[in-house]
Design an enzyme around this catalytic site. Structure first.
Site, PDB file in Angstrom:
ATOM      1  N   ARG B  66       0.987  -1.292   0.256  1.00 44.28           N
ATOM      2  CA  ARG B  66      -0.131  -0.115   0.013  1.00 44.28           C
ATOM      3  C   ARG B  66       0.890   1.042   0.186  1.00 44.28           C
ATOM      4  NH1 ARG B  66      -3.957  -3.588  -1.295  1.00 44.28           N
ATOM      5  NH2 ARG B  66      -5.161  -4.277   0.444  1.00 44.28           N
ATOM      6  N   ASP B 153      -1.614  -7.399 -11.517  1.00 45.79           N
ATOM      7  CA  ASP B 153      -2.335  -8.003  -9.823  1.00 45.79           C
ATOM      8  C   ASP B 153      -4.276  -7.703  -9.905  1.00 45.79           C
ATOM      9  OD1 ASP B 153      -2.426  -7.762  -6.998  1.00 45.79           O
ATOM     10  OD2 ASP B 153      -2.594  -6.187  -6.593  1.00 45.79           O
ATOM     11  N   ASP B 306      -0.930 -13.588  -0.458  1.00 49.62           N
ATOM     12  CA  ASP B 306      -1.677 -12.337  -1.316  1.00 49.62           C
ATOM     13  C   ASP B 306      -1.892 -11.197  -0.061  1.00 49.62           C
ATOM     14  OD1 ASP B 306      -3.101 -11.143  -3.266  1.00 49.62           O
ATOM     15  OD2 ASP B 306      -5.004 -11.993  -3.341  1.00 49.62           O
TER      16      ASP B 306
END
Lengths: 318, 431
Positions: B66, B153, B306
């Site tokens: 992030r 992604d 993940d």
């Protein structure tokens, strides 16, 4: 009248603290709701239609999705039980200002509310809420998941006509995929021993629905010839994000029910609809207004059943 | 820094000590001695345990940190700490940041900011500009800057023509293309698996068919282009069958599965707990069984976490409004090791967690030999423990594993001259 004055520690109680879905109810819960609803039906047919059962209870009706008749039915049931009520709907609320569901409800509960009746556009919203706030919750429809009071009033109305639900053949017709009424009806009717079939275009029937123990039929006339009761769902174009059938016209050609179709059947079936009817779409006027229809009895029973549910849940408030 | 590992079983390293219990001395980040017994040098940190294992450092092929964009959920440093706690010395960073990793400058930002972390963070570049699925990115320039794979992604490449061009271009520059196979026309906005559990919960559901169709398409594209493809987060029995057949036919295909997809099935959604909302969704019991079997048969090459951190606001809400993803770095080994009986097959676990990811990405394999820099993971595949809130190192808390009992625990890593130990665990493990 027996059972109508609410006492703390009532003998007969629901096994659940909230009414989140039919899924969680036992057969005796449903039986108890029916028996209590019968008593309340007598009450609302008396000259004085009101009992003081919930006069110490405050109920908030929270509608995060449009509703007219369910909200009216709940509101009337609450008034007949002498509860204090407040109404809240999404359009006039702070939801549009970005407040979370939990904050909205907790703000209302801070004003000392005992019970919440909630309609919400998302599946599982009532269950989510029950994990976060401290009050009794009645699910008045959560997206495409459940609408338990509708299923209870539907089953109550069938039982009123047939005497029992055991072995009664009920077909639910229309948009099964987007219908919380269908799912709650399936759970309720199966628990009470009825046989259930769903009927509609393949695109609107969940692929795995038969694992719930229901029959699947795509041919309307076969379905109608099989059943004792046909519960016809409203075609809810507003809940379909994409097109599942090309046009209403074509839907009517394949799944619209009219008097001519009903007259051709070998036996007289009971016709139901959760309302509001799209006249000329799923039901023609001559069918909706025929002797087959118990649609207005459903509405009347709706008030009695909702009174029963709120009365029984209030009995679980400490 | 001097570290002495006592009586550690070496797994997954080529050489005469493979599968042997030995002592390993590491000084200033370099393995200086491997022998049956080494006496404790002064000032060395000694790591001792009943069932100490050491392998080449593990590599997670799918993490989201992030950063840039959503640092409130995770950043490169907090993500690296979570990776180290999970036993990883290397990760492949997904490009779906804000802005996406789609040019040289974002690649350089990641590498520069993570230079000091004990975990090697390798960026994957976006396959299409702004991850919009329209035009291919400057892959060559990103590769030169340090991107080692290309992918959009969790956004499937809808346009088959774009997928073909991306595959050919990746081949041209000698990089790895990663496909997220999920036909968006079939999946729509649905976030749970289509089946009896979605029906009962009132969700429309997304069928396994969506994954099957795009897996089939991308295998065909790969075969046509004579390229190489890696399938991210495979979840269905039908996709596994296709990949198995493709491998047999000699198409250069590899694939990964997440630890949570082999641990949980879709019955977990019944309570609408948003910690089970992941993309792709948890699948049926039969799919889970097929995935575990495929891992054991070597059809699945890699287990990834993940890792997808989400803040409380994104998760503590109605199911449909919640964001997808769970944090997985701290739990992926333990979860996989538990359901795969990894203790009985430590070699396979090391292949899945350390060797195969590096082979697929064309990275050098760390060796546990005198003279090599230490890039290794220290673990105990038989230790039983319960995962609690305290074990969460990530900045976010979105995991359904709190309270789960696992078999197999990570003790620490050594990489880039740094030792990271889970002190709370070492006390339980060290005698």
């Amino acid at each position: 009248m027996a059972g109508i004055t609410r006492k703390r520690g009532m003998k007969e109680q629901l096994s659940v603290k909230h009414l989140l879905g039919i899924k969680d109810l036992t057969v005796s819960d449903i039986q108890l709701i029916f028996d209590t609803a019968s008593n309340f039906k007598d009450v609302i047919n008396r000259p004085i239609k009101k009992v003081p059962s919930l006069r110490d209870i405050t109920i908030a009706n929270l509608f995060f999705e449009n509703s007219t008749r369910t909200r009216l039915s709940f509101e009337l049931a609450e008034k007949r039980l002498s509860a204090d009520i407040i109404n809240f709907s999404a359009s006039s609320s702070s939801v549009s200002k970005g407040e979370t569901l939990i904050d909205t409800v907790n703000n209302i509960l801070a004003m000392k509310v005992d019970m919440v009746v909630m309609r919400h556009p998302k599946p599982g919203a009532a269950i989510f809420l029950s994990k976060h706030v401290d009050c009794k919750i009645i699910n008045a429809g959560d997206g495409t998941h459940e609408h338990p009071t509708q299923a209870l009033l539907d089953a109550f109305s069938i039982r009123e006509r047939t005497g029992t639900l055991k072995g009664v053949k009920v077909v639910i017709i229309g948009d099964i995929m987007h219908s919380r009424v269908a799912l709650s009806n399936i759970f309720c009717l199966k628990k009470m021993g009825a046989e259930v079939m769903v009927c509609g275009p393949v695109t609107l029937i969940p692929k795995y629905i038969s694992e719930l123990g229901v029959k699947v039929e795509n041919d309307l006339s076969k379905a109608l010839n099989w059943c004792d009761v046909a519960n016809v769902l409203r075609i809810q174009l507003e809940r379909q994000d994409i097109r599942y059938f090309p046009s209403l016209r074509e839907y009517v050609m394949m799944y619209g029910i009219n008097k001519r179709i009903l007259d051709k059947l070998k036996k007289k079936i009971i016709l139901m609809h959760p309302g509001p009817i799209n006249r000329g779409v799923e039901l023609s006027s001559d069918a909706a207004d025929s002797g087959h229809s118990i649609i207005l009895q459903q509405v009347e029973n709706g008030v009695a059943v909702r009174m029963a549910v709120m009365y029984l849940l209030a009995g679980r408030i400490n | 820094m001097k570290v002495l590992l006592k009586s550690a079983r070496i797994v997954g390293s080529e050489g005469k000590f493979e599968n042997k219990r030995v002592d390993i001395l590491i000084e200033k980040g370099v393995i200086t001695k491997v022998a049956a017994s080494i006496s404790e040098p002064k000032g060395a940190r000694v790591i001792k345990s009943k069932n100490l294992h050491v392998s080449p450092g593990w590599f997670d092929m799918k993490v989201n940190f992030r950063d840039p964009g959503d640092e409130v959920k995770e950043d490169l440093h907090s993500g690296a700490r979570a990776a180290a706690a999970g036993g990883f010395t290397g990760v492949l960073l997904m490009p779906s940041t804000n802005p996406p990793i789609q040019s040289k400058s974002e690649v350089e930002y990641v590498l520069k900011k993570s230079a000091s972390t004990p975990v090697d963070i390798f960026p994957a570049g976006a396959l299409s500009v702004h991850i919009k699925g329209e035009d291919i990115t400057e892959m060559f320039d990103m590769k030169k800057a340090g991107a080692i794979a290309f992918t959009d992604d969790r956004k499937a490449v809808k346009d088959s023509g774009l997928m073909l061009r991306a595959m050919q271009y990746c081949q041209n520059i000698g990089s790895t293309l990663i496909s997220y196979a999920n036909d968006p026309g079939i999946t729509g906005n649905n976030s749970v698996n289509e089946g009896i559990h979605s029906t009962i919960a009132g969700f429309k559901g997304t069928p396994a068919l969506a994954e099957e169709i795009f897996t089939d398409r991308d295998i065909r594209i790969c075969k046509y282009a004579e390229g190489k493809i890696h399938f991210a987060t495979v979840t269905t029995a039908s996709a596994i069958r296709l990949i198995k057949d493709a491998k047999k036919a000699g198409v250069k295909v590899s694939c990964e599965v997440t630890a949570h997809h082999i641990f949980f099935d879709d019955s977990m959604i019944a309570g609408y707990d948003t910690n089970y909302k992941v993309k792709p969704p948890l699948r049926s019991k039969e799919d889970v069984a097929a995935l575990r079997k495929a891992v054991n048969e070597g059809i699945i090459d890699v287990i990834c976490s993940d890792h997808s951190p989400q803040d409380i606001e994104s998760k503590d809400t109605e199911f449909d409004f919640a964001s997808s993803g769970i944090i997985g770095l701290e739990t992926s080994f333990a979860a996989a090791n538990t359901v795969l009986d990894g203790n009985e097959n430590v070699g396979m676990m090391v292949d899945l967690f350390a060797r195969n990811p590096r082979k697929i990405l064309g990275l050098d394999m760390p060796q546990i030999k005198t003279g090599e820099s230490a890039n290794l993971t220290i673990f105990d595949p038989s230790h039983k423990w319960t995962f609690t809130d305290e074990d969460i190192i990530s900045r976010s808390y979105n995991t359904p594993f709190v309270g789960t009992e696992f078999t197999g625990v990570v003790i620490g890593i050594i990489n880039k001259g740094q030792l990271v130990l889970r002190e709370s665990l070492i006390h339980e493990v060290v005698n």
